[in-house]
Motif scaffolding. Sequence first.
Motif, PDB file in Angstrom:
ATOM      1  N   GLY A  87       0.925  -1.316   0.584  1.00 18.61           N
ATOM      2  CA  GLY A  87      -0.382   0.077  -0.068  1.00 18.61           C
ATOM      3  C   GLY A  87       1.320   1.477  -0.172  1.00 18.61           C
ATOM      4  O   GLY A  87       0.524   2.345  -0.791  1.00 18.61           O
ATOM      5  N   ALA A  88       2.336   1.040   1.027  1.00 14.68           N
ATOM      6  CA  ALA A  88       2.566   2.657   1.102  1.00 14.68           C
ATOM      7  C   ALA A  88       3.633   2.768  -0.855  1.00 14.68           C
ATOM      8  O   ALA A  88       4.152   4.091  -0.856  1.00 14.68           O
ATOM      9  N   GLN A  89       3.631   1.516  -1.522  1.00 17.18           N
ATOM     10  CA  GLN A  89       4.412   1.518  -2.797  1.00 17.18           C
ATOM     11  C   GLN A  89       3.212   2.412  -3.658  1.00 17.18           C
ATOM     12  O   GLN A  89       3.988   2.184  -4.780  1.00 17.18           O
ATOM     13  N   PHE A  90       2.451   2.119  -3.545  1.00 17.64           N
ATOM     14  CA  PHE A  90       1.124   2.109  -4.490  1.00 17.64           C
ATOM     15  C   PHE A  90       1.269   3.569  -5.345  1.00 17.64           C
ATOM     16  O   PHE A  90       0.818   3.876  -6.739  1.00 17.64           O
ATOM     17  N   PRO A  91       1.624   4.888  -4.801  1.00 21.55           N
ATOM     18  CA  PRO A  91       1.625   6.045  -5.724  1.00 21.55           C
ATOM     19  C   PRO A  91       2.522   5.894  -6.748  1.00 21.55           C
ATOM     20  O   PRO A  91       2.316   6.182  -7.834  1.00 21.55           O
ATOM     21  N   ARG A  92       4.178   5.000  -6.493  1.00 25.15           N
ATOM     22  CA  ARG A  92       4.622   5.375  -7.086  1.00 25.15           C
ATOM     23  C   ARG A  92       5.098   4.222  -8.317  1.00 25.15           C
ATOM     24  O   ARG A  92       4.905   4.227  -9.273  1.00 25.15           O
ATOM     25  N   GLN A  93       4.263   2.985  -7.316  1.00 27.43           N
ATOM     26  CA  GLN A  93       3.567   1.455  -8.675  1.00 27.43           C
ATOM     27  C   GLN A  93       2.805   2.394  -9.133  1.00 27.43           C
ATOM     28  O   GLN A  93       3.017   1.467 -11.296  1.00 27.43           O
ATOM     29  N   SER A  94       2.126   2.614  -9.677  1.00 31.82           N
ATOM     30  CA  SER A  94       1.075   3.337 -10.542  1.00 31.82           C
ATOM     31  C   SER A  94       1.545   4.286 -11.132  1.00 31.82           C
ATOM     32  O   SER A  94       1.452   4.027 -12.369  1.00 31.82           O
ATOM     33  N   GLU A  95       2.567   5.099 -11.307  1.00 27.84           N
ATOM     34  CA  GLU A  95       3.821   6.133 -11.982  1.00 27.84           C
ATOM     35  C   GLU A  95       3.219   5.182 -12.367  1.00 27.84           C
ATOM     36  O   GLU A  95       3.691   5.614 -13.556  1.00 27.84           O
ATOM     37  N   LEU A 583      14.583  19.372  -9.309  1.00 32.96           N
ATOM     38  CA  LEU A 583      15.548  19.762  -9.714  1.00 32.96           C
ATOM     39  C   LEU A 583      15.223  18.945 -11.448  1.00 32.96           C
ATOM     40  O   LEU A 583      15.465  17.986 -11.439  1.00 32.96           O
ATOM     41  N   ARG A 584      15.628  20.423 -11.793  1.00 32.67           N
ATOM     42  CA  ARG A 584      15.354  20.427 -13.265  1.00 32.67           C
ATOM     43  C   ARG A 584      16.923  20.177 -14.044  1.00 32.67           C
ATOM     44  O   ARG A 584      17.407  21.641 -14.182  1.00 32.67           O
ATOM     45  N   ILE A 585      17.411  19.217 -14.373  1.00 32.48           N
ATOM     46  CA  ILE A 585      18.814  19.433 -15.252  1.00 32.48           C
ATOM     47  C   ILE A 585      19.298  19.616 -16.017  1.00 32.48           C
ATOM     48  O   ILE A 585      18.449  18.204 -17.127  1.00 32.48           O
ATOM     49  N   GLY A 586      19.518  20.107 -17.368  1.00 34.15           N
ATOM     50  CA  GLY A 586      19.268  20.360 -18.426  1.00 34.15           C
ATOM     51  C   GLY A 586      20.006  19.410 -18.712  1.00 34.15           C
ATOM     52  O   GLY A 586      21.101  18.959 -18.780  1.00 34.15           O
ATOM     53  N   VAL A 610      13.882  15.549  -2.409  1.00 39.56           N
ATOM     54  CA  VAL A 610      14.921  15.558  -4.249  1.00 39.56           C
ATOM     55  C   VAL A 610      14.284  15.084  -4.956  1.00 39.56           C
ATOM     56  O   VAL A 610      14.325  13.586  -5.007  1.00 39.56           O
ATOM     57  N   SER A 611      13.583  15.483  -5.284  1.00 40.79           N
ATOM     58  CA  SER A 611      12.904  14.758  -6.955  1.00 40.79           C
ATOM     59  C   SER A 611      14.099  15.295  -8.138  1.00 40.79           C
ATOM     60  O   SER A 611      14.601  16.428  -8.283  1.00 40.79           O
ATOM     61  N   LEU A 612      14.304  14.492  -8.781  1.00 41.52           N
ATOM     62  CA  LEU A 612      14.781  14.298 -10.433  1.00 41.52           C
ATOM     63  C   LEU A 612      14.602  14.549 -11.360  1.00 41.52           C
ATOM     64  O   LEU A 612      13.624  13.780 -12.307  1.00 41.52           O
ATOM     65  N   GLU A 613      14.657  15.403 -12.592  1.00 41.12           N
ATOM     66  CA  GLU A 613      13.645  15.737 -13.633  1.00 41.12           C
ATOM     67  C   GLU A 613      14.902  15.961 -14.689  1.00 41.12           C
ATOM     68  O   GLU A 613      15.513  16.789 -15.302  1.00 41.12           O
ATOM     69  N   VAL A 632      11.341  11.595 -11.340  1.00 39.45           N
ATOM     70  CA  VAL A 632      10.017  12.282 -12.517  1.00 39.45           C
ATOM     71  C   VAL A 632      10.380  11.019 -14.008  1.00 39.45           C
ATOM     72  O   VAL A 632      11.062  11.596 -14.620  1.00 39.45           O
ATOM     73  N   LEU A 633       8.846  10.584 -13.931  1.00 41.22           N
ATOM     74  CA  LEU A 633       9.043   9.962 -15.047  1.00 41.22           C
ATOM     75  C   LEU A 633       9.292  10.686 -15.907  1.00 41.22           C
ATOM     76  O   LEU A 633       8.052  11.496 -15.971  1.00 41.22           O
ATOM     77  N   PRO A 634      10.098  10.873 -17.599  1.00 39.55           N
ATOM     78  CA  PRO A 634       9.742  10.846 -18.400  1.00 39.55           C
ATOM     79  C   PRO A 634       7.678  10.827 -19.081  1.00 39.55           C
ATOM     80  O   PRO A 634       7.193  10.255 -18.330  1.00 39.55           O
ATOM     81  N   LEU A 635       7.534  12.199 -19.927  1.00 37.74           N
ATOM     82  CA  LEU A 635       5.722  12.125 -20.358  1.00 37.74           C
ATOM     83  C   LEU A 635       5.828  10.977 -21.238  1.00 37.74           C
ATOM     84  O   LEU A 635       6.670  10.924 -22.095  1.00 37.74           O
TER      85      LEU A 635
END
Length: 651
Positions: A87-95, A583-586, A610-613, A632-635
């Motif tokens: 249950g605690a993993q559901f948000p990431r699992q659904s992503e 963090l959005r790293i170009g 910290v989330s990485l994009e 952060v998974l690409p679109l």
Amino acid sequence: MRAAHSRAYSRGMRLLLINPRSPESFWNFRWGIERLQTHKSAINPPLGLATLAALCPPHWQVTIVDENIEPIPLTPDADLIGIAGMGAQFPRQSELLRYYRGRGHFVVAGGSFASLCPERYSDIADSVICGEAEYLWPIFCRDFEACQPRTLYRETQTVNLAESPVPRFDLLKLSRYSTATLQFSRGCPYRCEFCDIIVMFGRRPRQKTPEQIGRELDALRALGVRNVFFVDDNLIGEPKVAKELLRFLADYQARNRYRFRFGTEASLNLARDSQLLALFREANFQWVFIGIESPDPKSLRETRKLQNVREDPLSAVRRIHANGIEVLAGFIVGFDNDTIDTFELQYDFIMRSGIQAAMVGMLNALPRTPLHERLHLAGRLREHDVEGDNTKLATNVVPLNMSYTDLVDGYRRLYARLLTDEAIAQRIVNKQRDLLNPGGGSGFGPLEAARILLRFTRHGLIAAGPRRIRLFLRSLPWRSPGKIPGAIGDWIVGLSMRDYVERHFGAPLRTPPRDWSARVSGLSAFLSRHSVLGQSALSERLDSGGIPELTICLQAWRSRRLFARAAQLLRALLGSSPSRLRLRIGAVREGDLPHLRGFLRRLARFGDRVSLEIGETLHELIASEAWRFELVLPLAPPPGAVRPDAHTELA
């Protein structure tokens, strides 16, 4: 399509199994893992996925990826992707399910939360496995090979665990975990109102044979494992059967020079069976996790945990300690019977018992449990976005005899008191008085044990100053040298839990700290001054709880000094508040990659905030550092894009 399918069948289906990133909690013991066991990344491996891999057809090619210790592949070479989760993993699992499905992969969902709530996956997974896998998964595999997979597979039979295979331990990166896991039984005979185990596995425990466990231990021994956790929710659910297993394990250990240190979960009535206690010692079980929940018998009766009211729980814990077995325990605050006085009752019990790994959580109503049904009918459920995680400052339960604010504040204060240096030291002293003849050794070789001790001295003692050093020295059982490794281990547990509390239980920033604006302004000025865009690369907002969320765009820098200075400023911000960072790293030049990796390593301690994009190419280049953060998974492809037929990718 049939020709492509035939080619895939001849070379073997390529299956990728993923264990999603788990939100940080007390269970991670992150401080101890990262600071002291630098070559480890997590406590327990995903046993369920290893079992699933063993159930696959022999010609399938299976890969297991655990996002808690390694990066996930953004462009996997797979015909099928299975993603499990609690249950605690559901948000990431659904992503993850949405991401891979959006890229044209056939995705199947499973795990405990899918078994409880399969309807939550109807629009994000192609197939859902609801229930135990031993019978369902082979059926799914046959259907998938025949291009006829169903959307839902629900187990309606009682699985005979004697038919469960030896898990594919060889597919797990066991050297990255502190312990290995195996399972003897499923199910529990008790009726605890808040527990989902009896919902999923029933009240009649089912077991593997001791010979099966022997084969699993042989496999782990061949892989160099020494620490093993039996993940049974109650190993002694059927005491007679448990004793047969323990006798087998004692003989196995004697034949193999006591290779393994065991731990498990059991009910408190273990303390009333002297034969069970003796067998636990003979088999070299060195610790046991027990759901004590509350020292208040009224709260225990309310939640139907009647097995804990048959004797004083403090006496029971002391008897287990007296048999040389350390007790880890779970506690709950927020039962209907609980009041603001309950926090003092819990504090007193935990201190007197000497339990260092005291996992206290607020009562949380899991879906499908009797508690959830009762509170739903009473209109006492709150919206709460973290299901099954009771180590956060939130719950979906509306308390009865105190306000919700009193519950949260009391919970925070309870941990603040339990995790002072003085309280950690006193619990060690209290436990050592009761703990007789503890099992020997730490589970580490002499060299690794020495390294851990040196790192603990540096990061846990010297860094804190003379006061903690004095308390540490006074807490050690100098007259019983054999107990000293356990006392040091308790300090590591206490400081790991304290580190979590300090980073997660701070008061929300509804009023920013005095120097917050100055720090943000300084960071913004630094980024603007060195941005190739010539403009500020920082934006700030407050979430619904009043906690700042910063978004920063990092551009191509050519100076190691700039990366180091940016990391210094960000560490100061994250260390002074519970703020989050995106963090959005170009684009990064190849020569700057070492600087970027060093930058990320400096921020790793705050990885859960910290989330990485980043793009797919950069992800592959810095994967060894990036996995410590929330990726952060690409679109996925735009809505107008045509998704391939579910089976054309089998070619």
